[in-house]
Design a protein around this motif. Sequence first.
Motif, short mmCIF file in Angstrom:
data_model
loop_
_atom_site.label_atom_id
_atom_site.label_comp_id
_atom_site.label_asym_id
_atom_site.label_seq_id
_atom_site.Cartn_x
_atom_site.Cartn_y
_atom_site.Cartn_z
N SER A 293 1.93 7.82 -1.02
CA SER A 293 2.96 7.99 0.01
C SER A 293 2.85 9.37 0.64
N ARG A 294 3.54 9.57 1.74
CA ARG A 294 3.48 10.83 2.47
C ARG A 294 4.20 11.94 1.72
N ALA A 295 3.53 13.06 1.55
CA ALA A 295 4.12 14.20 0.84
C ALA A 295 4.85 15.10 1.83
N GLU A 296 5.94 15.71 1.36
CA GLU A 296 6.70 16.67 2.16
C GLU A 296 6.39 18.11 1.75
N TRP B 115 3.09 13.61 -7.02
CA TRP B 115 3.51 12.23 -7.21
C TRP B 115 3.33 11.39 -5.94
N CYS B 116 3.51 12.00 -4.80
CA CYS B 116 3.23 11.28 -3.54
C CYS B 116 1.76 10.88 -3.47
N THR C 236 1.10 7.91 -5.86
CA THR C 236 1.62 6.62 -5.41
C THR C 236 1.19 6.24 -4.00
#
Length: 479
Positions: free
Chosen positions: A218-221, A212-213, A216
């Motif tokens: 965004s930065r993934a963890e 999902w990161c 969208t």
Amino acid sequence: MTTDSEAPVGTRGATDGPDASEGCGSPSEGCPEGVDTASLAAVARMLGEVAGVIREAGRTVTAIATDPQLAASLGRSPRTGVRAVRALARTLTEPAGLGYAPDGGRVGRAAWLGGVLTSRENLAVAVAVTSLKLRIRLCAVRHPEFIEDGPVRRLLGAIEADRQTQALRVFHRAVRADGAERALAALAPSLTEVMAWNALVDENPFNDAAAWCIVTGSRAEGDPLLGTGIGAWARWDRGAGRAVAEPPDPALLAALDDGGGISAHLRNLTAIGNDGRMIIQRVTGPDGVTRYLVLLAGMAFGLPRNATPQDLVGAVTAVGRNDSPYTRAVRKAVAQTVPEGASIALIGHSQGGIAAMNLTEIPEVNQKWRLTHVVAVGSPIDFKRPRDPETRVVSLVNEHDVVPNLEGRSPVSVFPVPADWLEITWVDPAHDFPQCHNVGVYAQSLDEVVPEARDRVDALLAPYRGVVEETVVFRLHDR
């Protein structure tokens, strides 16, 4: 944006999207000629945002449906309450609503897990997958292997059919036929999107957050393959970091290229190797001002953990954390060599590029020195941001290099970098990984394949092209 028939080159800032040289095509068909790919890139970004909104809507409806106050209200107004519960249930579970979309809270997460394990249809996932498919289509203009009949197309077809075992078999056959290096390199230009697509449709619930990161932007963890979080790696990466200046080595110093250009700096990184060393050079520029060059090598070969901070564990941790043993060791080396207030240009390959960007995010580093430039080569740095807006960032990426994908943004991403960054990507004739990730290959590519990219970077580093007054080589240690 300029293109060359042998080596297409892409440059992008925050307001740019892929143009006709940056991608279209499909797992099954290409884009029609003359299609406005910049508009398609905007559509792909919008679909990713819409998918995220739909996902949040599912969580909101779940929170309402599982609210104890709703259950309590049934006793006060049974008829109205039952109608409300049925409406919420239809919204959360039926195709006419959000598909199967319960999520959030203890009950919602349990229901969501059941949906993942049973492959229930979900509107948010369907829209997200549509966005990812379009991004892969955009990639195929520069990389026809994504639409030509072959392993990549067959693998994408297996993922689309939700046949992960078949996809693994396709990849295994490609490895046996062409070698792991070429199989990985073939996927590299859009590996991020391929992994996210697979994560959203497989039965592994742990990799969905990273996917999902990617959807969208965004930065993934964590990673979209297994879902392993960066925090798990960080627990193994707690060294204090240490830097020890080595005695001058006349043979090594004589082998260094003092030309001052970016390809010369990369050749110098080749000279020191990946065994835990770095270089700091004091340079008198053409204007007579003293400045400092910090050259940072990539990951060392060997075990996941070794005596240097340049290991696999450190590389993974540094992608999501800015305070790693490598970063701490480099800070100590700079403190021993560079006076406070001096101007510094950081040039790093692979993990070295990550460490360079990490330094720009640390307040204390920016307070002591002026970090004017960062040149990251083959590095996953796209979600890092310098604390000083005056720091100029350059990212150089061979699109068949797998490593820059590791933070969740592909080299032909529809999510651009900030407007004041310079990102240059190109298609190298050599499609083998990890060879195409080698720092010496990057230097050769800049000289022979994309000299215009080399010249642009050299122009930015012009204040640092002068007389090298001193070269200090440091040995870095994890503890």
